[in-house]
Write an enzyme that holds these catalytic residues in place. Structure first.
Site, PDB file in Angstrom:
ATOM      1  N   SER A 133      11.951   5.275   5.396  1.00  0.00           N
ATOM      2  CA  SER A 133      10.526   5.544   5.597  1.00  0.00           C
ATOM      3  C   SER A 133      10.183   5.507   7.075  1.00  0.00           C
ATOM      4  CB  SER A 133       9.698   4.498   4.844  1.00  0.00           C
ATOM      5  OG  SER A 133      10.062   4.491   3.477  1.00  0.00           O
ATOM      6  N   GLN A 136       7.489 -10.475   4.337  1.00  0.00           N
ATOM      7  CA  GLN A 136       8.804 -10.175   4.887  1.00  0.00           C
ATOM      8  C   GLN A 136       8.736  -9.528   6.268  1.00  0.00           C
ATOM      9  OE1 GLN A 136       9.542  -7.572   1.414  1.00  0.00           O
ATOM     10  NE2 GLN A 136      10.640  -6.239   2.818  1.00  0.00           N
ATOM     11  N   HIS A 141      14.754   6.682  -2.604  1.00  0.00           N
ATOM     12  CA  HIS A 141      14.019   6.038  -3.699  1.00  0.00           C
ATOM     13  C   HIS A 141      14.115   6.869  -4.981  1.00  0.00           C
ATOM     14  CE1 HIS A 141      11.646   4.684  -0.030  1.00  0.00           C
ATOM     15  NE2 HIS A 141      12.051   3.532  -0.536  1.00  0.00           N
ATOM     16  N   HIS A 177      11.106   8.425  -0.404  1.00  0.00           N
ATOM     17  CA  HIS A 177      11.955   9.547   0.009  1.00  0.00           C
ATOM     18  C   HIS A 177      13.046   9.737  -1.048  1.00  0.00           C
ATOM     19  CE1 HIS A 177      14.695   6.405   1.219  1.00  0.00           C
ATOM     20  NE2 HIS A 177      13.862   5.959   2.148  1.00  0.00           N
TER      21      HIS A 177
END
Lengths: 307, 307
Positions: free
Chosen positions: A197, A72, A48, A45
Site C-alpha cells: 500500500s 502498531q 490482498h 492491492h
C-alpha cells in the site's frame, strides 16, 4: 436512474456486534461452516486479493477486515498519512467475493485505553521488531482481538511481512489459539517490486530505484548457491548491492534463520546451514520505507517467497 | 471384588487433543450447548466446588481444569510444595458432576519455552502484582491458553482472588474474548477463615491467628460506615488490627478502588467516595501467605464478598 455504491455490493459491518450477528446468520443452518479471515489495513492491492481468493477456495465464509491499527504505529511513523480508500477497497472486496467486510472505527476497537498487550519475544528482537519498537506488540494485540471477534478457522497473511507471519504463528502456537495460520506468497509487479500500500508514495525515480530490493534478492538467491560463501560475505554483498541505488537508505539488510529469526554465526559457510535462511530487507526511499524478503534453504532451494 | 478408582467416576483428559475430542463428542448433536469452565490449580475445596455447582446450573457442560502453572510462581515461591491430591480432586469433581476434567502435564501445556505473554498493566501494579512480580503475566498467559483450549461461554472465578478477577476481566474485555467472566463469592469456614488450598500448611496456632484476616475485614466493614473517617485512617486501623496477631507479617493491607485498583487520596473522607473500595490483605503466618478481601461501596454497602 439509480447508482450503485460499492457498499451495496458487499456486506459491511462497522461494529463488533453487527459482525457477530451477521456471522451467526450466515452460519445459522450449519455451525460447521468454516470461516477464513484476511485481516488488512486496507488500501487493498493484488496481494490482498490473492489472500481473499485463497480464503474463498478453502473456506465456506470469507471475512475481510480493514482497520488501520494505531497501536502498531510508533511516534513519528506514518499513521496519519497511511493511505485509505474505502470505496475502492469495497469494490475489490465485492469483486473477489468477500462475504463480510469488517471496518470498525478506532473507538469501536479501543473504547477505553487498553491495558492488555499480547507480547511476543524472541522472534520480535531483530528486523522490524528492532527498528519499530512496540510495533509487534500492537500487531499481536490487534490480531488477538480480531481473532476473538471473527473466530476464524484459518487466517491468511502475506509473506512480504515474513516477521509478522513468524510472530503470529508463534503467538497462535504458544496460546493454543484454534486457528490455522496460512502464509501466502508475496505478489509482485511485473518488474519485481513487491506490492505494498505504501508504493503509491514513491516518486517515479524512487519507484525505479526501489527495484533494487527484488533485484538484490534475486542476486542473493544466486549467491546462496555458492557453497563457499559465508553468512557475513553474503550479508556484505547484499548491502553493497542495495547501496548501488543512490537513493536507498538501508534500515536493515540481514540474513537470519527462519522462522526463529535468530542470527547465524557470520563465519559459517552457507553450505553448512541446515535451517532455512531469510534475507530480510527494509530500505527507505525518501520518506517511504519498503520491506521485502526471500526465504531459502541454501541446501534445498527457495521455500515460501519468490522473487 | 472390584474397586472403583476416582478416575472411573469422571472423564479425565490429560492432553489438549483428547479434551477437544471429548468436548466435540459432548456437543456433536448440538453445537449450541454451552460450556462453563472452572480453571483451578487443584487441591480442591468447597470454594472450588461452589464454582463448579454454579457452572452446572448455568451451562450444559462443565469443564474443570487442574493445572499448577509454573509460569505464575516466582523464584523462591511455593511451586514445589504447592499441595496436590489428584485422587481426592477427582472424587470432588465426580461428586459435583463435572463433565470433563482437564489435567495436562507441564510438558503438554508448554511443549517449548513460550515466547508469548499476555500482559495486563494498570490493575496489576499494586497488591499481588507488586509483591509477586510476573505473577499476573503467568496468570494472564495460562488463562488465555486454557480459554483457547476449552472455548467456554462462561468462566468462574472466586472473589478471594479479587485482583485476579480484575485482571482477567480486563484481559477479556480488552481482547474481545467471547467469554463471560463470572465472579463468585469467597467461601469461608464457620469461623471466618477464607478457604484456600494453602490453609493446610498452617499449624494450629497459625490457623488460629489467621482468623485476624476475616475479623479485620468485618471490623473494616463497620469502620467504613463512619462518614468522617479518611482512607488513611481506615488503612491505619486495618494495619493495627492485623498487627494484634503476633505471628502476622503483613505483605500488604491496602484500601483501593475496585475494580481499577487505583489508590484513592488518603485524605479523602470515605463518605465522599462514589466508587466501590476493596480492602485487600496479604499476610504471612510462618511460611504461609494468605490473602483475603472485602469489597464495599461506603455509601451503599457491601458488594461482592461477604466476611
Amino acid at each position: 436512474m439509480t447508482t450503485t455504491s460499492p457498499a451495496d455490493l458487499v456486506t459491511v459491518c462497522r461494529t463488533i456486534d453487527d459482525l457477530k450477528q451477521k456471522l451467526q446468520q450466515l452460519r445459522w443452518a450449519n455451525a460447521a461452516l468454516t470461516v477464513g479471515f484476511v485481516p488488512t489495513m486496507g488500501y487493498l492491492h493484488e496481494g490482498h486479493a490473492s489472500l481473499l481468493r485463497r480464503s474463498k477456495r478453502e473456506n465456506d465464509i470469507t471475512v475481510l477486515s480493514i482497520f488501520v491499527n494505531p497501536l502498531q504505529f510508533g511516534p513519528g511513523e506514518d499513521l496519519d498519512r497511511y493511505p485509505r480508500d474505502e470505496q475502492r477497497d469495497l469494490l475489490i472486496a465485492a469483486e473477489v467475493g468477500a462475504d463480510l467486510v469488517f471496518m470498525p472505527s478506532v473507538q469501536e476497537m479501543y473504547p477505553v485505553k487498553p491495558q492488555t498487550t499480547v507480547l511476543v519475544s524472541g522472534v520480535t528482537e531483530r528486523l522490524c521488531g528492532a527498528s519499530r519498537p512496540g510495533h509487534f506488540d500492537g500487531v499481536g494485540t490487534v490480531v488477538s482481538k480480531l481473532f476473538n471477534i471473527v473466530q476464524p478457522r484459518r487466517a491468511y497473511f502475506g509473506m512480504k511481512d515474513a516477521q509478522q507471519v513468524a510472530v503470529i504463528t508463534t503467538m497462535v502456537n504458544d496460546l493454543n489459539m484454534p486457528i490455522e495460520i496460512v502464509p501466502c506468497p508475496t505478489v509482485r509487479e511485473a518488474d519485481g517490486l513487491a506490492l505494498s500500500s505504501r508504493n503509491k508514495y514513491l516518486s517515479p525515480e524512487e519507484r525505479s530505484q526501489a527495484l533494487i530490493l527484488s533485484a538484490t534478492l534475486r542476486q542473493a538467491r544466486e549467491w546462496m548457491r555458492k557453497p563457499d560463501l559465508t553468512v557475513q560475505e553474503l550479508t556484505s554483498r547484499i548491502h553493497a548491492s542495495i547501496a548501488s541505488a543512490p537513493m536507498a537508505v538501508i534500515d536493515y539488510a540481514e540474513v537470519l534463520y527462519y522462522p526463529s529469526l535468530e542470527q547465524p554465526d557470520g563465519e559459517q559457510l552457507l553450505s553448512g546451514l541446515e535451517q532455512p535462511l531469510i534475507v530480510a530487507l527494509a530500505v527507505k526511499f525518501g520518506a517511504t520505507r519498503l520491506i521485502d524478503n526471500m526465504i531459502m534453504n541454501p541446501a534445498k532451494g527457495e521455500i515460501s517467497s519468490h522473487v
